[in-house]
Enzyme design. Structure first.
Site, PDB file in Angstrom:
ATOM      1  N   ASN A  74       0.872  -1.176   0.000  1.00  0.00           N
ATOM      2  CA  ASN A  74       0.000   0.000   0.000  1.00  0.00           C
ATOM      3  C   ASN A  74       0.907   1.223   0.000  1.00  0.00           C
ATOM      4  O   ASN A  74       1.484   1.580   1.025  1.00  0.00           O
ATOM      5  CB  ASN A  74      -0.880  -0.025   1.267  1.00  0.00           C
ATOM      6  CG  ASN A  74      -1.678   1.259   1.437  1.00  0.00           C
ATOM      7  OD1 ASN A  74      -1.783   2.061   0.509  1.00  0.00           O
ATOM      8  ND2 ASN A  74      -2.242   1.454   2.623  1.00  0.00           N
ATOM      9  N   LYS A  92       0.176   4.280  -0.347  1.00  0.00           N
ATOM     10  CA  LYS A  92      -0.448   5.490   0.221  1.00  0.00           C
ATOM     11  C   LYS A  92      -0.161   6.699  -0.688  1.00  0.00           C
ATOM     12  O   LYS A  92      -0.082   6.535  -1.902  1.00  0.00           O
ATOM     13  CB  LYS A  92       0.032   5.730   1.654  1.00  0.00           C
ATOM     14  CG  LYS A  92      -0.087   4.484   2.532  1.00  0.00           C
ATOM     15  CD  LYS A  92       0.110   4.782   3.977  1.00  0.00           C
ATOM     16  CE  LYS A  92       0.165   3.466   4.749  1.00  0.00           C
ATOM     17  NZ  LYS A  92       0.127   3.661   6.187  1.00  0.00           N
ATOM     18  N   HIS A 136      -9.407   1.146   4.863  1.00  0.00           N
ATOM     19  CA  HIS A 136      -8.139   1.323   5.580  1.00  0.00           C
ATOM     20  C   HIS A 136      -8.380   2.264   6.771  1.00  0.00           C
ATOM     21  O   HIS A 136      -9.179   3.189   6.686  1.00  0.00           O
ATOM     22  CB  HIS A 136      -7.098   1.912   4.623  1.00  0.00           C
ATOM     23  CG  HIS A 136      -5.719   1.894   5.188  1.00  0.00           C
ATOM     24  ND1 HIS A 136      -5.283   2.831   6.095  1.00  0.00           N
ATOM     25  CD2 HIS A 136      -4.685   1.033   5.007  1.00  0.00           C
ATOM     26  CE1 HIS A 136      -4.034   2.547   6.438  1.00  0.00           C
ATOM     27  NE2 HIS A 136      -3.646   1.456   5.793  1.00  0.00           N
ATOM     28  N   GLU A 189      -6.764   4.666   7.859  1.00  0.00           N
ATOM     29  CA  GLU A 189      -6.566   6.094   7.556  1.00  0.00           C
ATOM     30  C   GLU A 189      -7.812   6.684   6.912  1.00  0.00           C
ATOM     31  O   GLU A 189      -8.152   7.842   7.129  1.00  0.00           O
ATOM     32  CB  GLU A 189      -5.324   6.265   6.667  1.00  0.00           C
ATOM     33  CG  GLU A 189      -4.049   6.053   7.473  1.00  0.00           C
ATOM     34  CD  GLU A 189      -2.869   5.543   6.682  1.00  0.00           C
ATOM     35  OE1 GLU A 189      -2.876   5.594   5.445  1.00  0.00           O
ATOM     36  OE2 GLU A 189      -1.910   5.058   7.341  1.00  0.00           O
ATOM     37  N   GLU A 246      -5.348  -5.046  10.644  1.00  0.00           N
ATOM     38  CA  GLU A 246      -4.331  -4.020  10.829  1.00  0.00           C
ATOM     39  C   GLU A 246      -4.606  -3.267  12.125  1.00  0.00           C
ATOM     40  O   GLU A 246      -5.399  -2.312  12.127  1.00  0.00           O
ATOM     41  CB  GLU A 246      -4.359  -3.028   9.660  1.00  0.00           C
ATOM     42  CG  GLU A 246      -4.092  -3.648   8.313  1.00  0.00           C
ATOM     43  CD  GLU A 246      -3.501  -2.650   7.346  1.00  0.00           C
ATOM     44  OE1 GLU A 246      -2.407  -2.927   6.842  1.00  0.00           O
ATOM     45  OE2 GLU A 246      -4.104  -1.584   7.127  1.00  0.00           O
ATOM     46  N   GLY A 299       2.463   2.192  10.730  1.00  0.00           N
ATOM     47  CA  GLY A 299       3.406   3.291  10.553  1.00  0.00           C
ATOM     48  C   GLY A 299       4.102   3.707  11.837  1.00  0.00           C
ATOM     49  O   GLY A 299       4.758   4.747  11.884  1.00  0.00           O
ATOM     50  N   SER A 304       3.486  -2.281  10.355  1.00  0.00           N
ATOM     51  CA  SER A 304       4.951  -2.286  10.538  1.00  0.00           C
ATOM     52  C   SER A 304       5.594  -3.632  10.229  1.00  0.00           C
ATOM     53  O   SER A 304       6.533  -4.050  10.909  1.00  0.00           O
ATOM     54  CB  SER A 304       5.317  -1.812  11.953  1.00  0.00           C
ATOM     55  OG  SER A 304       4.850  -0.496  12.155  1.00  0.00           O
TER      56      SER A 304
HETATM   57  C1  PEP Z   1      -0.775   0.090   6.088  1.00  0.00           C
HETATM   58  O1  PEP Z   1      -0.877   1.292   5.978  1.00  0.00           O
HETATM   59  O2  PEP Z   1      -1.623  -0.659   5.585  1.00  0.00           O
HETATM   60  C2  PEP Z   1       0.373  -0.421   6.825  1.00  0.00           C
HETATM   61  C3  PEP Z   1       0.346  -1.664   7.225  1.00  0.00           C
HETATM   62  O3  PEP Z   1       1.418   0.466   7.041  1.00  0.00           O
HETATM   63  P1  PEP Z   1       2.860   0.127   7.699  1.00  0.00           P
HETATM   64  O4  PEP Z   1       3.335  -1.153   7.101  1.00  0.00           O
HETATM   65  O5  PEP Z   1       3.702   1.304   7.334  1.00  0.00           O
HETATM   66  O6  PEP Z   1       2.630   0.007   9.172  1.00  0.00           O
END
Ligand code: PEP
Length: 250
Positions: free
Chosen positions: A9, A11, A95, A97, A167, A173, A212
């Site tokens: 992803n 973003k 997601h 976000e 998630e 992040g 992460s």
């Molecule tokens: C995400 O935004 O779906 C995600 C898992 O981000 P990160 O791997 O940076 O934590």
């Protein structure tokens, strides 16, 4: 046996040049990844460029969001059919976000899920709890509510054409990863919940972990019984780290 899937992803990141270099880097090493599915989800505007660069490869691509309406007065939106026009196989739905920054409701997310599956695009439905919800022992309630909203509108059969990504919001992040056992527990909870509706659908469903994931923690996460790959944010932005995770899934 469920196939492992690693989806990037991106973003709000990239440019034409960065996209070209990142895809070329991924293509340079992906040939060794024979036993995992791989996909990238660039910003909408780079989907045609990615489609062209990846068309002859084993790597699929998808959108990061979509509009459930097919056409009409929805300024700024992109429909499922438009994503399909450029060869997208996947679309990320709900997601955290989008839930937090754009106030997307469970209801809207469910509408997107239905529209995607009905058109033949595979939604990657994201669910996850906030840190305070985990600390208050609310994780399972939160996840159950997020999935139930989709289940109520879509019905279990549509889950046969979807992917779920667990998630935890506190791990996205932040550099904090759920431990493999914490993630496994939630993945099993999700599968058990869907198992009650339809055992075959639940057993075949790919449930990804996101939060992460890095090359050095991916293998341990993906080794867990109910973790079928990862949705990768930050580490999908360089070819080396993304390929490291794909290799761990292989
Ligand atoms: C995400 O935004 O779906 C995600 C898992 O981000 P990160 O791997 O940076 O934590």
């Amino acid at each position: 046996m469920r196939q492992t899937l690693v989806a990037g992803n991106w973003k709000l990141n990239g440019s034409k040049e960065v996209t070209k270099q990142l895809i070329e880097g991924i293509l340079g090493g992906i040939g060794n990844v024979k036993n995992a599915e791989v996909a990238v989800c660039p910003p909408y505007i780079y989907v045609p460029q990615v489609a062209e660069l990846l068309q002859a490869s084993q790597v699929a691509w998808g959108g990061q969001n979509m509009c459930p309406q097919e056409s009409g007065a929805y300024t700024g939106e992109i429909s499922v059919q438009m994503l399909q026009d450029f060869g997208c196989k996947y679309v990320i739905i709900g997601h955290s976000e989008r839930r937090a920054l754009y106030a997307e409701s469970d209801q809207e997310i469910a509408e997107k899920f239905v529209a995607a599956v009905d058109a033949g695009l595979i939604p990657i439905l994201c669910v996850g709890e906030l840190l305070e919800q985990r600390e208050a022992d609310e994780t399972e309630n939160v996840i159950a509510q997020q999935i139930k909203a989709v289940l109520d509108m879509a019905g279990i059969e549509k889950f046969a054409h979807s992917v779920i990504a667990y998630e935890p919001v506190w791990a996205i992040g932040t550099g904090k990863t759920a431990s493999p056992q914490q993630a496994q527990d939630v993945h099993k909870f999700i599968r058990d919940m869907l198992q009650k509706e339809n055992a075959e659908v639940a057993q075949k469903l790919q449930i990804l972990y996101g939060g992460s994931v890095k090359p050095d923690n991916a293998k341990e996460l993906f080794a867990k019984e109910d973790i079928d790959g990862g949705l990768i944010g930050g580490a999908s932005l360089t070819a080396d780290s993304f390929l490291g995770i794909c290799t761990a899934a292989n």
